[in-house]
Write a protein that holds these residues in place. Structure first.
Motif, PDB file in Angstrom:
ATOM      1  N   SER A 153       1.087  -1.384  -0.223  1.00 51.88           N
ATOM      2  CA  SER A 153       0.248  -0.314  -0.155  1.00 51.88           C
ATOM      3  C   SER A 153       0.580   1.051   0.385  1.00 51.88           C
TER       4      SER A 153
ATOM      5  N   SER B  44     -10.169   6.942   0.881  1.00 59.07           N
ATOM      6  CA  SER B  44     -10.570   6.258   1.139  1.00 59.07           C
ATOM      7  C   SER B  44     -10.022   5.209   1.484  1.00 59.07           C
ATOM      8  N   THR B  46      -9.780   1.832   1.504  1.00 61.67           N
ATOM      9  CA  THR B  46      -9.641   1.039   0.517  1.00 61.67           C
ATOM     10  C   THR B  46      -8.712   2.104  -0.674  1.00 61.67           C
ATOM     11  N   GLN B  49      -5.329   1.465   1.376  1.00 57.37           N
ATOM     12  CA  GLN B  49      -5.329  -0.310   0.941  1.00 57.37           C
ATOM     13  C   GLN B  49      -4.338  -0.380  -0.139  1.00 57.37           C
ATOM     14  N   SER B  50      -5.063  -0.631  -1.496  1.00 61.29           N
ATOM     15  CA  SER B  50      -4.786  -0.565  -2.939  1.00 61.29           C
ATOM     16  C   SER B  50      -3.623   0.217  -3.221  1.00 61.29           C
ATOM     17  N   GLU B 259     -10.962  -2.297   8.176  1.00 61.11           N
ATOM     18  CA  GLU B 259     -10.710  -1.776   6.564  1.00 61.11           C
ATOM     19  C   GLU B 259     -10.019  -0.636   6.368  1.00 61.11           C
TER      20      GLU B 259
END
Lengths: 320, 298
Positions: A153, B44, B46, B49-50, B259
Motif C-alpha cells: 500500500s 478513502s 480502500t 490500501q490498494s 478496513e
C-alpha cells in the motif's frame, strides 16, 4: 543615600579583590538561585553516574546497591565473551560510521549550494520546507517510513507496481537493507535542520572577498572552494567533534522502533541491547546491562577526547 | 553580491543551473512525502490500501479522521501530551533561565567549576539502567512526574541561554542596578527576565517540541494507559498494525478500523503534527535564531 554608599562599597570590594569568603558571601543570592537547578542535575545526572558501581557488582534488588557483592570485571567479561558480542559490536560500528559519513557532509553541501542560489524568495522557501521534517517525532517518523516503504500500500509499492507490474519485495524485512533505510531516512529528516548552522556561518562571509575574487576572474565554483568552504571550516570541525562524541549514542530510539525479528541480526546495537538485557526482557540483569552501557559511554568519551585533540592539532578548533 | 546571469561566463552558468537542479530535486524529495501523507489521510481506506494514492487524495473522504476521533485513546493521549508538554516546559524554563543567569555572572566565585559541573553531563552519562534505578528509588515510577522531572534541565539549552544573556545584556546595566541598591535576585527579575524574552521563546520551542515528541521515557516509566502520552498510543497503532481492539467496543467501528488501517495511520500522523505545525510560524522566527546563538561559543 546610605544604601547607595553601601552598594558602592560593594562594587569597590569586587574591584579590589576582597577575600574569597567575602566575595562568596556577597553573591549568596546567586547560590540560592542555583540550588534547585544544581539539585536536579545532581539527582538525575550524577545520581545515575554513581549508580554505575553496580557494573562491578552482582546487583539484586534485595541487597540493594551497597549490599550486593563485588564481582570485579565479571560483567564485562560476560559481555565480551558472549556469542552476541561480535555481531552487536559490528552492527554498532557499521551503523554509526555509515551514519556519520553520510549525514555529516550532506548538510554542508546543502548549505553551500543554497548559498550559491540566486533569488532570495526561493532560497527561503527551500530552507523553510527542508527543516519541517526535523519536527516529526521519532515514533511518527518510523511509522511514516513503514507506511511509505510498504510493498503493497505504500509509495514504494505503488511505484514498484507501476514500473514492474508485480508486487515488490518487502524491503522492510530484509536485514541488509536496514542500515540504508535508517541512514537515508535520517538524511531526509535532518539535513535541513543541520544545515541552519552552516547557512548562518555562510551569511557572515565578507562580501568584499567575493568581489575581489570576481575581479580576479574566479569562477563561482572556485569561490566556493576558496572562500565559502574555509569560512565554514571552524563550524564544521566543532560539529564533527560533537558528532564523533555522540557516535555510540546515535539514534537509539529510532533503531529500537525500527527493529523487528526479521532484521534483528543487522539492527541490534549496543544501546538497544542494553535496554533489552536490563529492562525489556524477562532477565532484567541490571549489572550486566550497566556494564555494557558503561563500556559504551567510556568508548564514546574517549572518542570525543580523541576527536577534540585531533581537531585542535589540525585546525586549532576544539570544544574544550 | 548579485551578478547578472546573462553576462557571466559559461562555466558559471552551468554551475548555477546545476545548483538549482540539485536543490530543487532535494526540495521535492523532502516535500513529496509530506504532501503524500496529507493526501492519503484525506482519501478513502480502500484507495490507500490498494496503493492508488499518488499525489492528490483519491475518493476524498474523512473516514480516517472520523475513526481517529472516535478512538478514546487518541483523546486521552492528546490530553496527557498537552499536559506533560505544558508542565514540563514550564519547569524547564524556570530551571534553565535561573541557572543561565547565575552562570552568566562573571563576578560569581566558582563560576568555572559550576559550569563544568553542568557541561560534563553533556559528554558522560549514567545510561538508561541506572537512571531508571534513580527514578524507581524516588518512587516516581508510573506517575506523570517520571516524564517531567528527569529531563528538568537540558545542559545544551542552558549553554545557549547563558550565551544569550552574556552577549545581549550589557554589563553596565548590572553596575547601574547595583549602585541603585538592586539585589542579585531583584536584578534577575526586574532587568534580566524582561530582556530575555527572545531566548525564552527559543527555549519554549526547543523544550516544547521535545516534550511533545518524546516517547522513550514514557515507555520506560509509565504503565497505566490512562497516563500515556500520545506518542505511546501512536507507537502502538503505527507499529503494531492495529488499534487495540479491547478499547473499541462498537463492532461496526471495529470493522471500519480493519478496513481502514492505512488511512487511520495517515490521519493520526497528521493529527499528531497539528500542535507543532500551529507553532511553525513562531518556529521559523525563533528557531533559526536559537541555533545561531547556540553556535557562538560561550
Amino acid at each position: 543615600m546610605r544604601k547607595k554608599e553601601k552598594a558602592l562599597r560593594e562594587m569597590d570590594a569586587i574591584m579590589n579583590h576582597k577575600p574569597l569568603k567575602a566575595r562568596v558571601f556577597q553573591r549568596w543570592q546567586l547560590y540560592l538561585l542555583l540550588l534547585v537547578p544544581v539539585a536536579f542535575v545532581l539527582v538525575f545526572n550524577y545520581g545515575p553516574m554513581a549508580g554505575l558501581v553496580i557494573a562491578f557488582k552482582n546487583y539484586n534488588v534485595r541487597q540493594g546497591i551497597f549490599g550486593s557483592t563485588w564481582v570485579g570485571l565479571d560483567n564485562f567479561k560476560e559481555f565480551f565473551t558472549s556469542f552476541r558480542f561480535p555481531s552487536i559490536m559490528k552492527n554498532t560500528l557499521v551503523l554509526s560510521l555509515y551514519n556519520l559519513v553520510v549525514t555529516f557532509p550532506i548538510p554542508i553541501i546543502f548549505a553551500l549550494l543554497l548559498n550559491c542560489l540566486h533569488g532570495e524568495k526561493y532560497k527561503k522557501v527551500v530552507q523553510t520546507v527542508t527543516y519541517i521534517p526535523y519536527f516529526i517525532s521519532t515514533v511518527v517518523m518510523v511509522g511514516l517510513v513503514f507506511q511509505i516503504l510498504n510493498n503493497r500500500s505504500g509509495l514504494y509499492g505503488s511505484f514498484y507496481q507501476l514500473i514492474n507490474g508485480t508486487v515488490g519485495p518487502n524491503i522492510l524485512a530484509e536485514g541488509p537493507l536496514f542500515k540504508h533505510i535508517y541512514v537515508w531516512s535520517g538524511v531526509w529528516q535532518g539535513t535541513g535542520y543541520s544545515a541552519i548552522i552552516y547557512i548562518a556561518a555562510l551569511s557572515n562571509v565578507d562580501e568584499t572577498l567575493h568581489e575581489a575574487a570576481v575581479i580576479d576572474g574566479a569562477s563561482r565554483w572556485q569561490r566556493v572552494l576558496h572562500i565559502d568552504i574555509p569560512t565554514i571550516l571552524p563550524t564544521a570541525s566543532i560539529m564533527l567533534i560533537l558528532a564523533v562524541g555522540n557516535i555510540m549514542n546515535m539514534g537509539f530510539e529510532k533503531v529500537l522502533l525500527m527493529q523487528n525479528n526479521l532484521n534483528l541480526d543487522y539492527s541490534e546495537i549496543i544501546s538497544t541491547y542494553v535496554y533489552k538485557v536490563g529492562l525489556a526482557s524477562g532477565i532484567n540483569d541490571f549489572s550486566l546491562s550497566t556494564a555494557i552501557s558503561l563500556f559504551n559511554s567510556v568508548v564514546n568519551f574517549l572518542l570525543l577526547i580523541l576527536a577534540n585533540f585531533t581537531s585542535k592539532r589540525l585546525s586549532g578548533n576544539g570544544i574544550f | 553580491m548579485r551578478e547578472n546571469f546573462k553576462t557571466m561566463p559559461k562555466s558559471d552558468k552551468v554551475f548555477y543551473v546545476l545548483v538549482l537542479l540539485v536543490l530543487t530535486a532535494f526540495f521535492i524529495i523532502v516535500l513529496y512525502p509530506c504532501i503524500y501523507v496529507l493526501s492519503a489521510s484525506f482519501s478513502s481506506g480502500t484507495a490507500v490500501q490498494s496503493g492508488r494514492v499518488v499525489l492528490w487524495p483519491v475518493d476524498p473522504s474523512l473516514e480516517g479522521y472520523k475513526t481517529v476521533f472516535n478512538t478514546p485513546n487518541v483523546w486521552i493521549g492528546f490530553r496527557n501530551s498537552l499536559l506533560y508538554t505544558f508542565c514540563g516546559t514550564a519547569l524547564n524554563i524556570v530551571l534553565t533561565i535561573t541557572a543561565a543567569y547565575c552562570l552568566s555572572r562573571r563576578d560569581l566565585p566558582g563560576r568555572g567549576g559550576i559550569t563544568l559541573f553542568f557541561t560534563f553531563t553533556m559528554f558522560f552519562n549514567g545510561g538508561i539502567i541506572t537512571t531508571y534505578m534513580v527514578v524507581r528509588a524516588l518512587g516516581l515510577l508510573n506517575t506523570p512526574l517520571a516524564v517531567i522531572l528527569p529531563v528538568g534541565i537540558n545542559v545544551y539549552n542552558l549553554i545557549v541561554a547563558k550565551t544569550f544573556i552574556q552577549n545581549s545584556i550589557p554589563g553596565e546595566l548590572l553596575e547601574a542596578a547595583t549602585i541603585d541598591g538592586c539585589s542579585d535576585i531583584g536584578y534577575f527579575i526586574k532587568i534580566v527576565l524582561p530582556l530575555s524574552k527572545a531566548i525564552i521563546a527559543v527555549l519554549v520551542l526547543y523544550y516544547g517540541v521535545y516534550h511533545w515528541n518524546s516517547y522513550f521515557n514514557a515507555m520506560l516509566y509509565l504503565h497505566d494507559k490512562s497516563i500515556y502520552p500520545l506518542t505511546l498510543f501512536l507507537r502502538e497503532i503505527l507499529m503494531a498494525d492495529q488499534i487495540d481492539p479491547s478499547t473499541v467496543t462498537d463492532p461496526e467501528l471495529q470493522a471500519r478500523i480493519a478496513e481502514a488501517a492505512g488511512v487511520i495511520k495517515y490521519a493520526l500522523i497528521v493529527v499528531s503534527m497539528v500542535p507543532v505545525m500551529l507553532l511553525y510560524p513562531f518556529i521559523q522566527k525563533y528557531f533559526v535564531k536559537g541555533v545561531m546563538i547556540g553556535s557562538i561559543k560561550g
